[in-house]
Design a protein around this motif. Sequence first.
Motif, mmCIF file in Angstrom:
data_model
loop_
_atom_site.group_PDB
_atom_site.id
_atom_site.type_symbol
_atom_site.label_atom_id
_atom_site.label_comp_id
_atom_site.label_asym_id
_atom_site.label_seq_id
_atom_site.Cartn_x
_atom_site.Cartn_y
_atom_site.Cartn_z
ATOM 1 N N THR A 68 1.223 -1.589 -0.081
ATOM 2 C CA THR A 68 0.557 -0.022 -0.138
ATOM 3 C C THR A 68 0.721 1.203 -0.055
ATOM 4 O O THR A 68 1.495 1.369 1.322
ATOM 5 C CB THR A 68 -0.976 -0.579 1.485
ATOM 6 N N ILE A 69 0.651 2.763 -0.770
ATOM 7 C CA ILE A 69 1.456 3.460 -1.471
ATOM 8 C C ILE A 69 0.362 4.126 -0.687
ATOM 9 O O ILE A 69 -0.582 4.532 -0.616
ATOM 10 C CB ILE A 69 2.056 3.701 -2.594
ATOM 11 N N SER A 70 1.038 5.529 0.248
ATOM 12 C CA SER A 70 0.502 6.611 0.542
ATOM 13 C C SER A 70 1.502 7.810 0.798
ATOM 14 O O SER A 70 3.045 7.384 0.525
ATOM 15 C CB SER A 70 0.431 6.212 2.057
ATOM 16 N N ARG A 71 0.949 8.861 0.829
ATOM 17 C CA ARG A 71 1.506 10.134 1.315
ATOM 18 C C ARG A 71 1.110 10.847 1.867
ATOM 19 O O ARG A 71 -0.054 10.995 2.669
ATOM 20 C CB ARG A 71 1.884 10.682 -0.446
ATOM 21 N N ASP A 72 1.973 12.142 2.200
ATOM 22 C CA ASP A 72 1.448 13.010 2.763
ATOM 23 C C ASP A 72 1.903 14.131 2.020
ATOM 24 O O ASP A 72 3.143 14.790 2.658
ATOM 25 C CB ASP A 72 2.491 13.547 4.782
ATOM 26 N N ASN A 73 1.505 15.377 1.892
ATOM 27 C CA ASN A 73 1.947 16.478 0.680
ATOM 28 C C ASN A 73 2.327 17.041 1.508
ATOM 29 O O ASN A 73 3.020 17.878 1.110
ATOM 30 C CB ASN A 73 0.199 16.641 -0.195
ATOM 31 N N ALA A 74 1.662 17.873 2.827
ATOM 32 C CA ALA A 74 2.037 18.975 3.693
ATOM 33 C C ALA A 74 3.266 18.461 4.235
ATOM 34 O O ALA A 74 4.209 19.314 4.590
ATOM 35 C CB ALA A 74 1.714 18.334 4.862
ATOM 36 N N LYS A 75 4.018 17.097 4.474
ATOM 37 C CA LYS A 75 5.260 17.098 4.313
ATOM 38 C C LYS A 75 6.304 16.448 3.282
ATOM 39 O O LYS A 75 7.358 16.178 3.666
ATOM 40 C CB LYS A 75 5.741 15.854 5.641
ATOM 41 N N ASN A 76 5.598 15.596 2.289
ATOM 42 C CA ASN A 76 6.127 15.852 1.123
ATOM 43 C C ASN A 76 6.725 14.374 0.910
ATOM 44 O O ASN A 76 7.996 14.287 0.578
ATOM 45 C CB ASN A 76 7.299 16.585 0.604
ATOM 46 N N THR A 77 6.418 13.539 1.880
ATOM 47 C CA THR A 77 6.629 11.843 2.441
ATOM 48 C C THR A 77 5.491 11.061 1.422
ATOM 49 O O THR A 77 4.909 11.917 1.206
ATOM 50 C CB THR A 77 6.583 11.518 3.575
ATOM 51 N N VAL A 78 6.376 10.224 0.759
ATOM 52 C CA VAL A 78 5.816 9.025 0.543
ATOM 53 C C VAL A 78 5.992 7.376 1.561
ATOM 54 O O VAL A 78 6.747 8.125 1.412
ATOM 55 C CB VAL A 78 5.846 8.679 -1.144
ATOM 56 N N ASP A 79 5.097 6.703 1.394
ATOM 57 C CA ASP A 79 5.600 5.691 2.093
ATOM 58 C C ASP A 79 4.980 4.289 1.398
ATOM 59 O O ASP A 79 3.762 4.187 0.821
ATOM 60 C CB ASP A 79 4.799 6.055 3.739
ATOM 61 N N LEU A 80 5.523 3.191 1.907
ATOM 62 C CA LEU A 80 5.115 2.037 0.777
ATOM 63 C C LEU A 80 5.232 0.928 2.556
ATOM 64 O O LEU A 80 6.119 0.897 3.167
ATOM 65 C CB LEU A 80 6.038 1.454 0.051
ATOM 66 N N GLN A 81 4.459 0.483 2.785
ATOM 67 C CA GLN A 81 3.252 -0.397 3.224
ATOM 68 C C GLN A 81 4.080 -1.697 2.703
ATOM 69 O O GLN A 81 2.947 -2.049 1.678
ATOM 70 C CB GLN A 81 1.993 -0.227 4.418
ATOM 71 N N THR A 82 4.292 -3.032 2.860
ATOM 72 C CA THR A 82 4.953 -3.863 2.004
ATOM 73 C C THR A 82 4.662 -5.231 3.188
ATOM 74 O O THR A 82 4.998 -5.797 4.058
ATOM 75 C CB THR A 82 6.541 -3.841 1.785
ATOM 76 N N ASN A 83 3.493 -5.551 3.069
ATOM 77 C CA ASN A 83 2.435 -6.883 3.924
ATOM 78 C C ASN A 83 3.379 -8.397 2.867
ATOM 79 O O ASN A 83 3.247 -8.364 1.565
ATOM 80 C CB ASN A 83 1.826 -6.395 4.526
ATOM 81 N N ASN A 84 2.920 -9.516 3.457
ATOM 82 C CA ASN A 84 3.568 -10.507 2.589
ATOM 83 C C ASN A 84 4.466 -10.715 2.050
ATOM 84 O O ASN A 84 3.991 -11.199 1.110
ATOM 85 C CB ASN A 84 1.764 -11.216 1.920
ATOM 86 N N LEU A 85 4.953 -9.832 2.718
ATOM 87 C CA LEU A 85 6.314 -10.236 1.560
ATOM 88 C C LEU A 85 6.828 -11.496 1.456
ATOM 89 O O LEU A 85 6.793 -12.834 2.103
ATOM 90 C CB LEU A 85 7.139 -9.418 2.223
ATOM 91 N N LYS A 86 7.394 -11.726 -0.066
ATOM 92 C CA LYS A 86 8.258 -12.794 -0.557
ATOM 93 C C LYS A 86 9.079 -12.788 -1.122
ATOM 94 O O LYS A 86 9.519 -11.479 -1.198
ATOM 95 C CB LYS A 86 7.453 -13.369 -2.285
ATOM 96 N N PRO A 87 9.761 -13.489 -1.404
ATOM 97 C CA PRO A 87 11.138 -13.172 -1.227
ATOM 98 C C PRO A 87 12.085 -13.116 -2.588
ATOM 99 O O PRO A 87 12.994 -12.113 -2.971
ATOM 100 C CB PRO A 87 12.227 -14.984 -2.153
ATOM 101 N N GLU A 88 10.894 -12.836 -4.197
ATOM 102 C CA GLU A 88 10.577 -12.351 -4.788
ATOM 103 C C GLU A 88 11.106 -11.060 -4.657
ATOM 104 O O GLU A 88 10.972 -10.607 -6.092
ATOM 105 C CB GLU A 88 10.026 -12.758 -6.184
ATOM 106 N N ASP A 89 10.447 -10.370 -4.253
ATOM 107 C CA ASP A 89 10.669 -9.121 -3.383
ATOM 108 C C ASP A 89 11.530 -8.567 -2.618
ATOM 109 O O ASP A 89 11.476 -7.160 -2.782
ATOM 110 C CB ASP A 89 9.340 -8.669 -2.772
ATOM 111 N N THR A 90 12.247 -8.823 -2.789
ATOM 112 C CA THR A 90 13.704 -8.724 -3.073
ATOM 113 C C THR A 90 14.212 -8.205 -3.870
ATOM 114 O O THR A 90 14.263 -8.630 -4.815
ATOM 115 C CB THR A 90 14.818 -10.174 -2.289
#
Length: 121
Positions: A68-90
Amino acid sequence: QVQLVESGGGLAQAGGSLRLSCAASGSIFRVNAMGWYRQSPGKQRELVARIATGGSTIYADSVRGRFTISRDNAKNTVDLQTNNLKPEDTAVYYCYAVITPTTITRALEFWGQGTQVTVSS
């Protein structure tokens, strides 16, 4: 001068989670699209997720439903929440942003230095 600084990478087990964060700083007039790309050895850099200023999102098929990607426009930040990670996400994950600096009148693409995500099976 504009820079993107990432944090939050590391080692996770398969099925685990990591949260990646990126902050844009410097002489910024406007931040447009922001996102995350990744690159693993021997492969081309690929889009993971992207988010527009208004919040609309695009995900790679391989991560949809898990990241899930999200951003805070006031802070100029972007986050990526990664769940159920797989080895191919390396991969090395890169923050990306389209930013109009205060010093010129057109938007430019900026990249972070990359943060390593390693998923063990």
